[in-house]
Scaffold this active site. Structure first.
Site, PDB file in Angstrom:
ATOM      1  N   ILE A 124       0.837  -1.209   0.000  1.00 40.56           N
ATOM      2  CA  ILE A 124       0.000   0.000   0.000  1.00 40.56           C
ATOM      3  C   ILE A 124       0.869   1.255   0.000  1.00 40.56           C
ATOM      4  O   ILE A 124       0.529   2.265  -0.606  1.00 40.56           O
ATOM      5  CB  ILE A 124      -0.949   0.010   1.220  1.00 40.56           C
ATOM      6  CG1 ILE A 124      -1.897  -1.194   1.166  1.00 40.56           C
ATOM      7  CG2 ILE A 124      -1.752   1.313   1.276  1.00 40.56           C
ATOM      8  CD1 ILE A 124      -2.811  -1.212  -0.049  1.00 40.56           C
ATOM      9  N   GLU A 169       7.931  -0.086  11.305  1.00 40.55           N
ATOM     10  CA  GLU A 169       7.104  -0.487  10.160  1.00 40.55           C
ATOM     11  C   GLU A 169       6.657  -1.937  10.292  1.00 40.55           C
ATOM     12  O   GLU A 169       7.470  -2.830  10.511  1.00 40.55           O
ATOM     13  CB  GLU A 169       7.864  -0.308   8.845  1.00 40.55           C
ATOM     14  CG  GLU A 169       7.010  -0.672   7.631  1.00 40.55           C
ATOM     15  CD  GLU A 169       7.746  -0.575   6.314  1.00 40.55           C
ATOM     16  OE1 GLU A 169       7.288  -1.202   5.341  1.00 40.55           O
ATOM     17  OE2 GLU A 169       8.786   0.120   6.248  1.00 40.55           O
ATOM     18  N   GLY A 170       5.363  -2.162  10.143  1.00 44.91           N
ATOM     19  CA  GLY A 170       4.830  -3.511  10.202  1.00 44.91           C
ATOM     20  C   GLY A 170       5.076  -4.284   8.916  1.00 44.91           C
ATOM     21  O   GLY A 170       5.504  -3.732   7.906  1.00 44.91           O
ATOM     22  N   ASP A 182      13.023  -3.832   2.251  1.00 44.92           N
ATOM     23  CA  ASP A 182      12.487  -2.547   2.718  1.00 44.92           C
ATOM     24  C   ASP A 182      13.570  -1.683   3.350  1.00 44.92           C
ATOM     25  O   ASP A 182      13.641  -0.473   3.103  1.00 44.92           O
ATOM     26  CB  ASP A 182      11.341  -2.774   3.707  1.00 44.92           C
ATOM     27  CG  ASP A 182      10.122  -3.387   3.036  1.00 44.92           C
ATOM     28  OD1 ASP A 182       9.983  -3.218   1.812  1.00 44.92           O
ATOM     29  OD2 ASP A 182       9.318  -4.030   3.729  1.00 44.92           O
ATOM     30  N   LYS A 195      12.149  -2.278  11.355  1.00 47.39           N
ATOM     31  CA  LYS A 195      11.137  -3.220  10.875  1.00 47.39           C
ATOM     32  C   LYS A 195      11.355  -4.526  11.619  1.00 47.39           C
ATOM     33  O   LYS A 195      12.273  -5.284  11.296  1.00 47.39           O
ATOM     34  CB  LYS A 195      11.236  -3.433   9.373  1.00 47.39           C
ATOM     35  CG  LYS A 195      10.097  -4.299   8.847  1.00 47.39           C
ATOM     36  CD  LYS A 195       9.797  -4.064   7.389  1.00 47.39           C
ATOM     37  CE  LYS A 195       8.524  -4.795   7.001  1.00 47.39           C
ATOM     38  NZ  LYS A 195       8.107  -4.535   5.617  1.00 47.39           N
ATOM     39  N   LYS A 201       3.590   1.634   2.949  1.00 48.59           N
ATOM     40  CA  LYS A 201       4.226   1.823   4.256  1.00 48.59           C
ATOM     41  C   LYS A 201       5.698   2.204   4.130  1.00 48.59           C
ATOM     42  O   LYS A 201       6.181   3.084   4.834  1.00 48.59           O
ATOM     43  CB  LYS A 201       4.128   0.546   5.108  1.00 48.59           C
ATOM     44  CG  LYS A 201       2.753   0.089   5.482  1.00 48.59           C
ATOM     45  CD  LYS A 201       2.792  -1.065   6.482  1.00 48.59           C
ATOM     46  CE  LYS A 201       3.684  -2.209   6.057  1.00 48.59           C
ATOM     47  NZ  LYS A 201       3.212  -2.911   4.838  1.00 48.59           N
TER      48      LYS A 201
END
Length: 221
Positions: free
Chosen positions: A12, A103-104, A44, A35, A14
């Protein structure tokens, strides 16, 4: 104060949102990025390092790093790794007052293990949440369901931030979601395409557009 960055689903925005916060305020406010559970290698963390150009000291080591790109509960089972959610919860609780962007992995209701969802980890940690939401068709249902799940668990939801490629429904989507939920609108960041973003474009164009009213900055001051 730490802030947990969650989303209505996978891919999405993040990581882009975390990049924008860290790229704009990392040095001036002394922010760090964390993370806890990374699936699909270290993509990421590497993305943030490449976009922001910050030294690796701004990036805390993943608690769990799994090579399979999938839900943490499944990736960990495939690789024979046991995720200790209690230990992870205690660690997150211990850093809740530090200036850390957490961050998930995936969406808010993605399982960490067969016994606990990501959102339960957020609740246990007592870290406030920012929800990253899409802007195109389908955003209303996805986002309102996510907000309901957050509010049912009495998690401190600081607001919604919209990211994505706009379409004809975008303006009404944002209006409808904020009206029905009553949750604070923190801003939006519209993209022109899904093309991979260069560091130059990120530094020049994106950071100048991000958080112009400094609403997000105030959370860390």
């Amino acid at each position: 104060m730490a802030v947990f960055i969650g989303a209505t689903g996978t891919d999405i925005g993040k990581t882009l949102f975390s990049s924008l916060i860290l790229g704009k305020y990392g040095k001036s406010l002394g922010l760090k990025y964390f993370k806890p559970v990374q699936t699909g290698n270290d993509s990421d963390r590497v993305t943030l390092m490449n976009l922001t150009g910050l030294h690796e000291s701004y990036f805390l080591k993943n608690y769990y790093s799994l090579s399979f790109a999938g839900s943490p509960h499944y990736a960990s089972e495939l690789e024979g790794v046991e995720i200790d959610s209690d230990e992870l919860s205690r660690h997150l609780y211990s850093i809740r007052d530090e200036k850390i962007i957490v961050e998930g992995a995936g969406g808010l209701l993605v399982p960490l293990t067969r016994k606990i969802l990501t959102l339960e980890l957020v609740r246990q940690s007592e870290i406030p949440l920012i929800l990253v939401a899409p802007v195109s068709l389908g955003a209303i249902n996805q986002t309102l369901l996510a907000i309901e799940a957050v509010q049912n668990r009495k998690i401190d939801l600081k607001g919604i931030y919209f990211i994505g490629i706009p379409d004809k429904t975008t303006e009404d989507n944002i209006r409808t979601i904020t009206e029905w939920s009553g949750v604070t609108l923190l801003g939006n960041f519209f993209l022109n395409s899904k093309e991979k973003m260069s560091r130059e474009r990120f530094q020049i164009e994106c950071l100048s557009r991000f958080d112009q009213c400094e609403v997000i900055k105030k959370m860390f001051v």
